[in-house]
Design an enzyme around this catalytic site. Structure first.
Site, PDB file in Angstrom:
ATOM      1  N   GLY A  49       0.859  -1.173   0.000  1.00 11.44           N
ATOM      2  CA  GLY A  49       0.000   0.000   0.000  1.00 11.44           C
ATOM      3  C   GLY A  49       0.895   1.223   0.000  1.00 11.44           C
ATOM      4  CD  GLU A  50       2.278   6.423   0.834  1.00 12.32           C
ATOM      5  OE1 GLU A  50       3.509   6.550   0.648  1.00 12.32           O
ATOM      6  OE2 GLU A  50       1.701   6.839   1.849  1.00 12.32           O
ATOM      7  CB  SER A  51       4.976   2.986   4.087  1.00 18.88           C
ATOM      8  OG  SER A  51       5.751   4.020   3.505  1.00 18.88           O
ATOM      9  CB  CYS A  81       5.320  -3.668  -1.042  1.00 20.15           C
ATOM     10  SG  CYS A  81       5.767  -2.246  -2.086  1.00 20.15           S
ATOM     11  NE  ARG A 110       7.728   6.096   2.114  1.00 20.87           N
ATOM     12  CZ  ARG A 110       7.393   7.151   1.381  1.00 20.87           C
ATOM     13  NH1 ARG A 110       8.206   8.175   1.265  1.00 20.87           N
ATOM     14  NH2 ARG A 110       6.240   7.168   0.742  1.00 20.87           N
ATOM     15  CB  ILE A 139       4.099  -2.132  -7.304  1.00 19.63           C
ATOM     16  CG1 ILE A 139       3.733  -3.327  -8.196  1.00 19.63           C
ATOM     17  CG2 ILE A 139       3.266  -0.894  -7.672  1.00 19.63           C
ATOM     18  CD1 ILE A 139       2.313  -3.828  -7.992  1.00 19.63           C
ATOM     19  NE  ARG A 140       4.920   5.140  -5.489  1.00 20.80           N
ATOM     20  CZ  ARG A 140       4.159   5.804  -4.628  1.00 20.80           C
ATOM     21  NH1 ARG A 140       2.863   5.597  -4.586  1.00 20.80           N
ATOM     22  NH2 ARG A 140       4.687   6.684  -3.799  1.00 20.80           N
ATOM     23  CG  HIS A 180       3.203  -6.397  -4.149  1.00 19.79           C
ATOM     24  ND1 HIS A 180       2.314  -5.847  -3.263  1.00 19.79           N
ATOM     25  CD2 HIS A 180       4.023  -5.394  -4.537  1.00 19.79           C
ATOM     26  CE1 HIS A 180       2.577  -4.555  -3.115  1.00 19.79           C
ATOM     27  NE2 HIS A 180       3.623  -4.258  -3.867  1.00 19.79           N
ATOM     28  CD  GLU A 182       0.572  -8.992  -2.105  1.00 23.92           C
ATOM     29  OE1 GLU A 182       0.581  -7.751  -2.214  1.00 23.92           O
ATOM     30  OE2 GLU A 182       1.581  -9.656  -1.755  1.00 23.92           O
TER      31      GLU A 182
END
Length: 202
Positions: A49-51, A81, A110, A139-140, A180, A182
């Site tokens: 997600g976005e940490s 991630c 990050r 992904i990022r 990821h 998943e």
């Protein structure tokens, strides 16, 4: 189905995909977003997600301290991630107010692999997993800049401009990957984590 209950931190990110992977590993996956739900789980998955957002929401939903306490008591956790960032003791390029749960003696950078357009896929050999290399989706993604003496490096990028970067680590009951699993249908990382949880609670 076993009676193991593994929570998935359900503040944002790939919650549904992790729950599906856990179900395929024959354990009970349960979304967690309230403090009282943390007491009823054997382990926790912290999704991508976005940490920075995840950090703020963890505080806002009053789960930040309960999760830190459970981790300090030895509860197993797996972070993918952004989840890797949340398990790091130190974060580079984070916001000044960014909090992590900590627990793994590593420094993580990050968005180390670049922006969304720089997302990529690569094979990663993971120590302890039989068969072919894991098909890893970044992904990022963060990477691990450095680790302490208690951290076991399980996987590094095998090819490309980031060759040699650490992307899978373990410290005790805590597991983290930059990528990821998943999203790929390959359950080997989740099964590794489930085995860690079973070893802890048995």
């Amino acid at each position: 189905m076993s009676d193991l209950v593994i929570g998935v931190l359900a503040l944002q990110g790939d919650v549904r995909e992790h729950l599906a992977a856990l179900a395929e590993c024959d354990v009970i996956g349960r979304p967690v977003r309230r403090p009282e739900e943390i007491a009823g789980i054997d382990a926790l998955v912290i999704p991508g997600g976005e940490s920075t957002t995840m950090s703020k929401l963890a505080v806002a939903f009053d789960v930040y301290e309960p999760i830190r306490e459970r981790l300090a008591q030895g509860m197993p956790a797996y972070g993918s991630c952004a989840g890797m960032i949340m398990l790091a003791d130190e974060v580079l390029d984070g916001r000044p107010d960014q909090k992590t749960f900590g627990g793994i003696g590593m420094t993580v950078r990050r968005n180390a692999f670049g922006r969304q357009v720089d997302s990529f896929e690569a094979p990663v050999v993971i120590d302890g997993l039989d068969g072919d290399p894991v098909h890893a989706i970044f992904i990022r993604a963060p990477w691990v800049e450095s680790v302490g003496p208690d951290v076991e490096v399980l996987g590094r990028v095998e090819s490309g401009p980031a060759t040699g970067r650490m992307v899978a680590v373990r410290q005790g009951n805590l597991l983290a990957t930059s990528f990821h699993p998943e999203l790929t249908g390959d359950l080997r990382v989740h099964r590794l984590f489930v085995d860690m949880v079973r070893a802890r609670v048995s």
